[in-house]
Scaffold this active site. Structure first.
Site, mmCIF file in Angstrom:
data_model
loop_
_atom_site.group_PDB
_atom_site.id
_atom_site.type_symbol
_atom_site.label_atom_id
_atom_site.label_comp_id
_atom_site.label_asym_id
_atom_site.label_seq_id
_atom_site.Cartn_x
_atom_site.Cartn_y
_atom_site.Cartn_z
ATOM 1 N N HIS A 1 0.834 -1.227 -0.021
ATOM 2 C CA HIS A 1 0.201 0.274 -0.062
ATOM 3 C C HIS A 1 0.995 1.173 0.010
ATOM 4 O O HIS A 1 1.655 1.310 1.058
ATOM 5 C CB HIS A 1 -0.948 0.141 1.038
ATOM 6 C CG HIS A 1 -1.878 1.147 1.118
ATOM 7 N ND1 HIS A 1 -2.942 1.107 0.490
ATOM 8 C CD2 HIS A 1 -1.753 2.418 1.660
ATOM 9 C CE1 HIS A 1 -3.868 2.140 0.763
ATOM 10 N NE2 HIS A 1 -2.871 2.867 1.263
ATOM 11 N N CYS A 2 0.686 2.012 -1.002
ATOM 12 C CA CYS A 2 1.622 3.378 -1.310
ATOM 13 C C CYS A 2 0.964 4.354 -0.754
ATOM 14 O O CYS A 2 -0.129 4.809 -1.325
ATOM 15 C CB CYS A 2 2.212 3.216 -2.542
ATOM 16 S SG CYS A 2 3.317 4.795 -3.000
ATOM 17 N N VAL A 3 1.341 5.221 0.265
ATOM 18 C CA VAL A 3 0.643 6.650 0.540
ATOM 19 C C VAL A 3 0.604 7.853 -0.379
ATOM 20 O O VAL A 3 -0.010 8.476 -0.330
ATOM 21 C CB VAL A 3 1.178 6.933 1.894
ATOM 22 C CG1 VAL A 3 0.916 5.846 3.095
ATOM 23 C CG2 VAL A 3 2.794 7.255 2.142
ATOM 24 N N ASN B 1 -3.177 4.439 -2.736
ATOM 25 C CA ASN B 1 -3.855 3.234 -3.266
ATOM 26 C C ASN B 1 -2.864 2.020 -3.060
ATOM 27 O O ASN B 1 -1.914 2.372 -2.668
ATOM 28 C CB ASN B 1 -4.140 3.515 -4.797
ATOM 29 C CG ASN B 1 -5.020 2.375 -5.398
ATOM 30 O OD1 ASN B 1 -5.776 1.757 -4.431
ATOM 31 N ND2 ASN B 1 -5.297 2.499 -6.712
#
Length: 315
Positions: free
Chosen positions: A162-164, A168
């Protein structure tokens, strides 16, 4: 005592995941702000005025500006493709009907799913079949290489992380877009760093630098930011290139499920195609051809080919 500590820890994790969800619009605005500051420093403060003045520096300045705008356009295209593309969710009532004799899988209908859920849930826990995994949070079976994301609150197909920054998950359907975003961001930040290097050196010399104090400060800040991003993204690129070449994900590598006998490693060429497709014209844009989507089930995130020498083996 032990139970209360577990409840407290679960509550803290929940609060942390909720906070990450709240970063959504803030992170997008932060990315756009960095892009805006960079655009102001490169185009409006430094290379744009050179075009207006003219002279021998016009052609190099024009080349920098053309390449800068092209890379910026590709960067934003890939970035918003990652942001707005669903990484892949488990279809409603998805299930596997596993034929042990033929080694094939097929989705069950809704009625079959309802009647067999309880029995298959116990079978998953008993047999440990890697094709039959159950998510207790979503109360559903999980396809191969699928993982539950606590931030998104759902299972993600071939979840990488999960990439801040993109607000997403990075999964089966947008992993290519994420890699292209890293690629074009690295090229753009490297270009900005090199193009502003003479101005940065001039800060520490006795040379008079034209421009207002605000423009000079913005140029200095832009150089430092882009240099830092360029070096950090290079590390991410190297890591993900190695992951793609081995047909694994960040989560799978972290869980130490990969090995020289990794079941999904089909060779570098086929591993690369499972992420970028077979059509070379589409390798550098965030899109796939209809032919690739039709012929390559791995691009849909539900089924993955396995090495012939390891097919059916539990690793």
């Amino acid at each position: 005592m032990h139970r209360s500590a577990g409840v407290a820890m679960a509550w803290n994790v929940f609060r942390f995941c909720t906070a990450l969800r709240g970063l959504g619009s803030i992170m997008i605005l932060l990315v756009l702000a960095i892009v805006g500051v960079t655009y102001y420093a490169v185009v409006l403060c430094n290379y744009g005025p050179v075009l207006l003045v003219g002279g021998t520096s016009t052609i190099p300045a024009l080349a920098v500006l053309l390449l800068f705008h092209f890379l910026l356009g590709m960067l934003l295209w890939c970035y918003f493709s990652v942001v707005f593309t669903d990484p892949g969710s488990v279809p409603p009532n998805w299930n596997l009907d596993f034929d042990e004799e033929r080694g094939e899988t097929a989705p069950l209908s809704s009625s079959e799913f309802s009647s067999q859920m309880n029995s298959q849930q116990s079978m998953v826990s008993d047999t440990g079949n890697p094709r039959m995994r159950y998510c207790r949070k979503c109360n559903q079976l999980k396809p191969p290489r699928c993982h539950h994301c606590s931030v998104c609150g759902r299972c993600i197909l071939k979840m990488d992380h999960h990439c801040v920054w993109v607000v997403n998950c990075v999964g089966a359907l947008n992993y290519k877009y994420f890699l292209l975003f890293l690629f074009y961001t690295f090229l753009e930040t490297t270009l900005v760093t090199l193009s502003l290097l003479p101005q940065f050196i001039a800060f520490f010399s006795d040379i008079d630098i034209p421009g207002s104090p605000a423009a000079l400060a913005t140029t200095f800040l832009t150089f430092v930011l882009n240099l830092a991003f360029s070096l950090s993204i290079l590390g991410f690129l190297i890591m993900h290139v190695s992951l793609v070449s081995a047909n694994t994900t960040t989560i799978e590598a972290y869980e130490k499920k990969t090995s020289p006998r990794w079941m999904y490693d089909l060779g570098r060429k086929r591993n690369f195609a499972q992420v970028f497709g077979n059509d070379k014209k589409y390798w550098f844009i965030p899109a796939y051809t209809e032919e690739d989507l039709r012929r390559m089930p791995a691009l849909h995130g539900l089924d993955y080919p396995v090495r012939a020498d390891l097919d059916g083996q539990e690793l």
